[in-house]
Design a protein around this motif. Structure first.
Motif, PDB file in Angstrom:
ATOM      1  N   GLN A  41      39.345  22.937  51.915  1.00  0.00           N
ATOM      2  CA  GLN A  41      40.862  23.413  52.256  1.00  0.00           C
ATOM      3  C   GLN A  41      41.050  24.127  53.432  1.00  0.00           C
ATOM      4  O   GLN A  41      40.023  25.016  53.768  1.00  0.00           O
ATOM      5  CB  GLN A  41      41.226  24.060  50.995  1.00  0.00           C
ATOM      6  N   ASN A  42      42.090  23.947  54.047  1.00  0.00           N
ATOM      7  CA  ASN A  42      42.323  24.771  55.253  1.00  0.00           C
ATOM      8  C   ASN A  42      43.309  25.843  54.930  1.00  0.00           C
ATOM      9  O   ASN A  42      44.059  25.693  54.345  1.00  0.00           O
ATOM     10  CB  ASN A  42      42.867  23.744  56.482  1.00  0.00           C
ATOM     11  N   GLN A  43      43.178  26.820  56.127  1.00  0.00           N
ATOM     12  CA  GLN A  43      44.257  27.885  55.856  1.00  0.00           C
ATOM     13  C   GLN A  43      44.173  28.855  54.629  1.00  0.00           C
ATOM     14  O   GLN A  43      45.462  29.003  54.022  1.00  0.00           O
ATOM     15  CB  GLN A  43      45.607  27.363  56.303  1.00  0.00           C
ATOM     16  N   VAL A  44      43.048  29.209  54.218  1.00  0.00           N
ATOM     17  CA  VAL A  44      43.205  29.885  52.943  1.00  0.00           C
ATOM     18  C   VAL A  44      43.176  31.425  53.522  1.00  0.00           C
ATOM     19  O   VAL A  44      42.408  31.839  54.544  1.00  0.00           O
ATOM     20  CB  VAL A  44      41.990  29.616  52.087  1.00  0.00           C
ATOM     21  N   LEU A  45      43.471  32.288  52.630  1.00  0.00           N
ATOM     22  CA  LEU A  45      43.514  33.638  52.887  1.00  0.00           C
ATOM     23  C   LEU A  45      42.207  34.118  52.161  1.00  0.00           C
ATOM     24  O   LEU A  45      41.880  34.123  51.035  1.00  0.00           O
ATOM     25  CB  LEU A  45      44.704  34.432  52.162  1.00  0.00           C
ATOM     26  N   ASN A  46      41.471  34.858  53.018  1.00  0.00           N
ATOM     27  CA  ASN A  46      39.985  35.199  53.107  1.00  0.00           C
ATOM     28  C   ASN A  46      40.111  36.712  52.359  1.00  0.00           C
ATOM     29  O   ASN A  46      40.253  37.670  53.182  1.00  0.00           O
ATOM     30  CB  ASN A  46      39.081  35.127  54.045  1.00  0.00           C
ATOM     31  N   PHE A  47      39.765  36.753  51.032  1.00  0.00           N
ATOM     32  CA  PHE A  47      39.603  38.168  50.501  1.00  0.00           C
ATOM     33  C   PHE A  47      38.299  38.457  49.949  1.00  0.00           C
ATOM     34  O   PHE A  47      38.076  39.291  49.028  1.00  0.00           O
ATOM     35  CB  PHE A  47      40.524  38.243  49.422  1.00  0.00           C
ATOM     36  N   CYS A  48      37.162  38.050  50.678  1.00  0.00           N
ATOM     37  CA  CYS A  48      35.989  38.181  49.803  1.00  0.00           C
ATOM     38  C   CYS A  48      34.875  38.416  51.049  1.00  0.00           C
ATOM     39  O   CYS A  48      33.643  38.369  51.058  1.00  0.00           O
ATOM     40  CB  CYS A  48      35.443  37.414  49.046  1.00  0.00           C
ATOM     41  N   SER A  49      35.287  38.912  52.216  1.00  0.00           N
ATOM     42  CA  SER A  49      34.247  39.445  53.500  1.00  0.00           C
ATOM     43  C   SER A  49      34.183  40.588  53.797  1.00  0.00           C
ATOM     44  O   SER A  49      35.227  41.516  53.387  1.00  0.00           O
ATOM     45  CB  SER A  49      35.014  38.675  54.786  1.00  0.00           C
ATOM     46  N   ASN A  50      32.972  40.868  54.132  1.00  0.00           N
ATOM     47  CA  ASN A  50      32.675  42.465  54.711  1.00  0.00           C
ATOM     48  C   ASN A  50      33.245  42.686  56.082  1.00  0.00           C
ATOM     49  O   ASN A  50      32.801  43.719  56.444  1.00  0.00           O
ATOM     50  CB  ASN A  50      31.160  42.476  54.649  1.00  0.00           C
ATOM     51  N   ALA A 363      31.223  40.490  34.568  1.00  0.00           N
ATOM     52  CA  ALA A 363      31.649  39.506  35.850  1.00  0.00           C
ATOM     53  C   ALA A 363      32.824  40.117  36.326  1.00  0.00           C
ATOM     54  O   ALA A 363      33.550  40.593  35.659  1.00  0.00           O
ATOM     55  CB  ALA A 363      31.721  38.139  35.021  1.00  0.00           C
ATOM     56  N   ARG A 364      33.130  39.670  37.525  1.00  0.00           N
ATOM     57  CA  ARG A 364      34.300  39.956  38.012  1.00  0.00           C
ATOM     58  C   ARG A 364      34.389  39.305  39.341  1.00  0.00           C
ATOM     59  O   ARG A 364      33.699  38.664  39.850  1.00  0.00           O
ATOM     60  CB  ARG A 364      34.126  41.600  38.683  1.00  0.00           C
ATOM     61  N   ILE A 365      35.669  39.453  40.065  1.00  0.00           N
ATOM     62  CA  ILE A 365      36.209  38.980  41.083  1.00  0.00           C
ATOM     63  C   ILE A 365      36.195  40.225  41.874  1.00  0.00           C
ATOM     64  O   ILE A 365      36.808  41.045  42.092  1.00  0.00           O
ATOM     65  CB  ILE A 365      37.592  38.365  41.202  1.00  0.00           C
ATOM     66  N   ARG A 366      35.221  40.162  43.079  1.00  0.00           N
ATOM     67  CA  ARG A 366      35.220  41.377  44.144  1.00  0.00           C
ATOM     68  C   ARG A 366      35.954  40.958  45.104  1.00  0.00           C
ATOM     69  O   ARG A 366      35.779  40.141  46.014  1.00  0.00           O
ATOM     70  CB  ARG A 366      33.633  41.588  44.582  1.00  0.00           C
ATOM     71  N   VAL A 367      37.115  41.659  45.403  1.00  0.00           N
ATOM     72  CA  VAL A 367      37.978  41.464  46.501  1.00  0.00           C
ATOM     73  C   VAL A 367      37.726  42.671  47.566  1.00  0.00           C
ATOM     74  O   VAL A 367      37.442  43.615  47.026  1.00  0.00           O
ATOM     75  CB  VAL A 367      39.727  41.779  45.932  1.00  0.00           C
ATOM     76  N   GLN A 368      37.653  42.185  48.894  1.00  0.00           N
ATOM     77  CA  GLN A 368      37.472  43.056  49.884  1.00  0.00           C
ATOM     78  C   GLN A 368      38.681  42.841  50.671  1.00  0.00           C
ATOM     79  O   GLN A 368      39.063  41.907  51.415  1.00  0.00           O
ATOM     80  CB  GLN A 368      36.406  42.885  50.657  1.00  0.00           C
TER      81      GLN A 368
END
Length: 397
Positions: A41-50, A363-368
């Motif tokens: 998928q293109n143009q996704v919002l990235n919320f899991c990067s350092n 377990a979790r979704i870790r948002v950054q």
């Protein structure tokens, strides 16, 4: 012989898949940033990067990397003490030490190596290392390489830490080891209280500040600045691969004699190639930027506050705090996997975390959050979380 091992490994891997514990890597086809493209998928919002400060694709940083590439070459093809030290390596080590308020620093190929190469040269069988039970895997592995006595204290529990210190009264050297920011929860260590205990029991203090350097504290110096103990911490390990540009590389900043000892005895330093000049030059630029302006750090904290409040208002269970690591608790591993997949379909790139990365049932979704995020992107993420949360029964109503 491999035929038997192959069957055993396949059974183990299949068991991970059945139990929802198998980690699938997603492939990114663009630069790192707030918006990325993937093979699915293109143009996704990235919320899991350092990429906390959004510098991984910053034009000034990349220009500095290119300039260093042209001036100092692609690589050194050697370790530091043979013919792998250039002037910019010492420039960066001096700059890191100055930035953190330490005597000196030493560069490693990765922060994992910095932790892996610290304990064995410094601590012997006469000594004791007292480690927080939730410390990073690199700390755990580094401690295993040392012959020192090993003790653990309950996570962030100062009473238990003092109990372990009392049990160590007969050891020659005592070293308290903690993450500055704990990567799965975003909690910040009580370094002020740790330093008080260290003073009382004649112990050294070491902090892994990989998730703090550049973003925590009034000027981004890290956990020791945040807790107002800059002059009281003996050793800081950290990374160039998160807030400081996001490439790779690690460091140990410490008292002069400790750094000098590591140059003589630290195996990952002595037997690994030098960090590429382009990374060194880019990191020097990053430290210059952070020393001259708080704009990126201010935006990161604003974004973090907006997301935390929005998710709390939506009804999600999040780990309290103020760090840009924001864990969204779902507890069960398969549910975390499903949640992350459905969010990707909504254009939000996140990853589910589960055992053994976090304890079973946690377990979790870790948002950054990142300084690269815009307010409207954060609002879109909160809306997507709310929609999927209701679909999966995590949110009621």
């Amino acid at each position: 012989m491999y035929g038997k091992i192959k069957t055993e490994l396949r059974d183990y891997l299949n068991n991970l898949k059945v139990n929802g514990l198998y980690k699938n890597e997603r492939i990114i086809t663009s630069q790192q940033g707030a918006v990325i493209n993937t093979t699915s998928q293109n143009q996704v919002l990235n919320f899991c990067s350092n990429n906390y400060l959004g510098l991984a694709a910053n034009t000034e940083v990349m220009s500095a990397a290119l300039n260093s590439l042209e001036s100092f070459g692609y690589g050194l093809s050697s370790v530091r003490f043979i013919c792998g030290t250039q002037s910019i390596h010492r420039d960066l080590e001096n700059k890191i030490a100055q930035f953190l308020g330490m005597d000196d620093s030493i560069l490693y190929a990765a922060a994992f190596d910095a932790n892996g190469g610290l304990f064995e040269p410094l601590m012997t069988e006469e000594d004791v290392i007292i480690s927080d039970e939730l410390n990073h895997a690199s700390i755990i592995d580094g401690i295993r390489l040392s012959k020192a006595r090993r003790l653990r204290y309950k996570h962030d529990d100062m009473n238990d830490l003092e109990s372990q210190l009392k049990l160590s009264s007969n050891n020659r050297r005592k070293l308290i080891v903690t993450d500055g920011t704990f990567s799965m929860d975003g909690t910040i260590a009580q370094l002020d209280k740790i330093c008080d205990l260290a003073d009382r029991h004649d112990a050294l203090v070491m902090v892994d500040d990989c998730h703090s350097t550049g973003i925590i504290g009034n000027t981004g110096r890290g956990t020791h600045e945040y807790r107002k103990v800059v002059s009281r911490v003996d050793i800081i390990t950290g990374t160039l691969g998160k807030a400081l540009g996001g490439a790779m590389g690690g460091f140990t900043a410490a008292k002069q004699e400790i750094v000098d000892l590591l140059r003589q005895r630290s195996r990952p330093y002595l037997f690994s190639n030098t960090i590429a000049p382009s990374i060194v030059g880019a990191t020097l630029k990053v430290l210059e930027m952070l020393s001259n302006s708080s704009e990126l750090r201010d935006k990161l904290h604003s974004n973090t506050a907006k997301f935390r409040q929005g998710m709390k208002d939506a009804g999600f269970e999040i780990v309290p705090g103020e760090h840009p690591i924001v864990p969204i608790m779902v507890n069960e591993a398969p549910l975390a996997q499903k949640f992350a997949q459905l969010l990707l379909e909504e254009g939000i790139y996140v990853i589910g975390f589960f055992y053994p990365v976090v304890p079973k049932g946690k377990a979790r979704i870790r948002v950054q959050l990142s300084a690269a995020h815009e307010p409207e992107q954060i609002s879109k993420a909160i809306q997507a979380f709310s929609k999927v949360g209701k679909e999966l029964g995590i949110l009621i109503g």
